[in-house]
Write a protein that holds these residues in place. Sequence first.
Motif, PDB file in Angstrom:
ATOM      1  N   ASP A  64       0.818  -1.223   0.000  1.00  0.00           N
ATOM      2  CA  ASP A  64       0.000   0.000   0.000  1.00  0.00           C
ATOM      3  C   ASP A  64       0.848   1.269   0.000  1.00  0.00           C
ATOM      4  OD1 ASP A  64      -2.472  -1.432   0.284  1.00  0.00           O
ATOM      5  OD2 ASP A  64      -1.983  -1.733   2.408  1.00  0.00           O
ATOM      6  N   LEU A  65       2.027   1.191   0.607  1.00  0.00           N
ATOM      7  CA  LEU A  65       2.888   2.366   0.769  1.00  0.00           C
ATOM      8  C   LEU A  65       4.343   1.969   0.581  1.00  0.00           C
ATOM      9  CD1 LEU A  65       3.054   5.469   1.803  1.00  0.00           C
ATOM     10  CD2 LEU A  65       3.659   4.430   4.011  1.00  0.00           C
ATOM     11  N   ILE A  66       5.056   2.741  -0.215  1.00  0.00           N
ATOM     12  CA  ILE A  66       6.502   2.542  -0.384  1.00  0.00           C
ATOM     13  C   ILE A  66       7.240   3.479   0.562  1.00  0.00           C
ATOM     14  CG2 ILE A  66       8.465   2.782  -1.975  1.00  0.00           C
ATOM     15  CD1 ILE A  66       6.703   0.473  -2.769  1.00  0.00           C
ATOM     16  N   TYR A  67       8.101   2.895   1.409  1.00  0.00           N
ATOM     17  CA  TYR A  67       8.961   3.704   2.280  1.00  0.00           C
ATOM     18  C   TYR A  67      10.356   3.724   1.657  1.00  0.00           C
ATOM     19  CZ  TYR A  67      12.054   4.914   6.136  1.00  0.00           C
ATOM     20  OH  TYR A  67      13.036   5.496   6.903  1.00  0.00           O
ATOM     21  N   LYS A  87       2.069   4.144  -6.880  1.00  0.00           N
ATOM     22  CA  LYS A  87       2.302   3.738  -5.502  1.00  0.00           C
ATOM     23  C   LYS A  87       2.549   4.949  -4.595  1.00  0.00           C
ATOM     24  CE  LYS A  87       2.398  -0.858  -5.498  1.00  0.00           C
ATOM     25  NZ  LYS A  87       1.493  -1.697  -4.689  1.00  0.00           N
ATOM     26  N   PRO A  88       1.783   5.098  -3.508  1.00  0.00           N
ATOM     27  CA  PRO A  88       2.048   6.145  -2.520  1.00  0.00           C
ATOM     28  C   PRO A  88       3.446   5.996  -1.932  1.00  0.00           C
ATOM     29  CG  PRO A  88      -0.118   5.178  -2.178  1.00  0.00           C
ATOM     30  CD  PRO A  88       0.589   4.312  -3.186  1.00  0.00           C
ATOM     31  N   CYS A  89       4.089   7.120  -1.621  1.00  0.00           N
ATOM     32  CA  CYS A  89       5.475   7.102  -1.153  1.00  0.00           C
ATOM     33  C   CYS A  89       5.677   7.936   0.103  1.00  0.00           C
ATOM     34  CB  CYS A  89       6.413   7.651  -2.229  1.00  0.00           C
ATOM     35  SG  CYS A  89       6.571   6.605  -3.683  1.00  0.00           S
ATOM     36  N   ARG A 113      -1.966  12.085  -8.864  1.00  0.00           N
ATOM     37  CA  ARG A 113      -2.895  12.074  -7.730  1.00  0.00           C
ATOM     38  C   ARG A 113      -2.562  10.933  -6.770  1.00  0.00           C
ATOM     39  NH1 ARG A 113      -4.810  16.378  -6.354  1.00  0.00           N
ATOM     40  NH2 ARG A 113      -6.409  15.257  -5.164  1.00  0.00           N
ATOM     41  N   VAL A 114      -1.254  10.850  -6.430  1.00  0.00           N
ATOM     42  CA  VAL A 114      -0.756   9.795  -5.541  1.00  0.00           C
ATOM     43  C   VAL A 114      -0.110  10.440  -4.313  1.00  0.00           C
ATOM     44  CG1 VAL A 114       0.861   7.868  -5.325  1.00  0.00           C
ATOM     45  CG2 VAL A 114      -0.375   8.210  -7.456  1.00  0.00           C
TER      46      VAL A 114
END
Length: 324
Positions: A64-67, A87-89, A113-114
């Motif tokens: 769901d989230l890239i760190y 991908k949200p970051c 729009r991320v």
Amino acid sequence: MRVGIIGTGWIAEKAALTLQGLPEAEAIAVGSRTKAKAEAFAAQWHISKAYGSYADVISDPDVDLIYVGTPHSHHYDVTRQALLAGKPCLVEKAFMANYRQAEAIVALARQQRVLLAEAIWTRYQPAVAMVRKLMADGRIGTPRLITATLGYSMGEKPRIMRPDLCGGALLDLGVYALNFVRMFTDADIVTLDGHCVKSTTGMDLTNAMTIVLKDGLLANVQSSAACVGDNIGVIAGTQGNLIIDNINNPQTITVNGPDRTYIETLRVPKQITGYEYQFISCRRCLMEGRIEPEEMPHAETLYIMQLMDQLRQQWGVRYPMDEE
């Protein structure tokens, strides 16, 4: 919230440790440039998926989230790849190598729009609201002077000494000092001046920055990768001052009145590592459909990058990315 960790250095380890103690989120994947490093990291932190490339983490449909926990010199490419994949970051500080990179990445996130957030952990911590309330309540009168120092004796680590890794103290430590000022005043800057002592490789090892603001407030902050600093921040006003014990991870806020008379010491809530608040903020953003966190808006990330570019220009500190 299922998190994919990019990178296997010490800051990625801190993220993994944080996620282990956070009920609302978990690390489900880790990516490194070598499969062996990823597998060792995954085994240590009980992460189910280990990938031998960053691209594999980004393409994992369960993430769901890239760190992004690589050195700041490598943030741009991997973040761009993730955003293009939708991908949200959450990107470690310093956000990018320079303002040009930061502007391009923010524009891409807005276009796609991320969610895009800078992992400057101090911005998300409860201490920020506590200090702001003390100031708003008039506990120190009118703020007139901010001082802060952040220093660690880091030896000749490659990420400090090498221009291609965006070395020096500014992007690693000075970013916290600049954010310390901006967290507690949004007044326009009249002048920004700085000095630094350089390494043999041309990177700023120790620096000092003086900021004059329009509302009559002056900030004098320092950072160093060459000494053990006191790491204290002070906000001094006409009727007293606030002393923050550690600008890198505040634990106590001491309130003093006129003539430095001690009034009280406030303690922040018990924490896992202090990193949890940025992950919680990202989760909230995803649930609400936001593309930037209110604690660290894109405009503020860009502003800090602009200030650091300006300082490096004064000092003659250059990275290869500046020439691209």
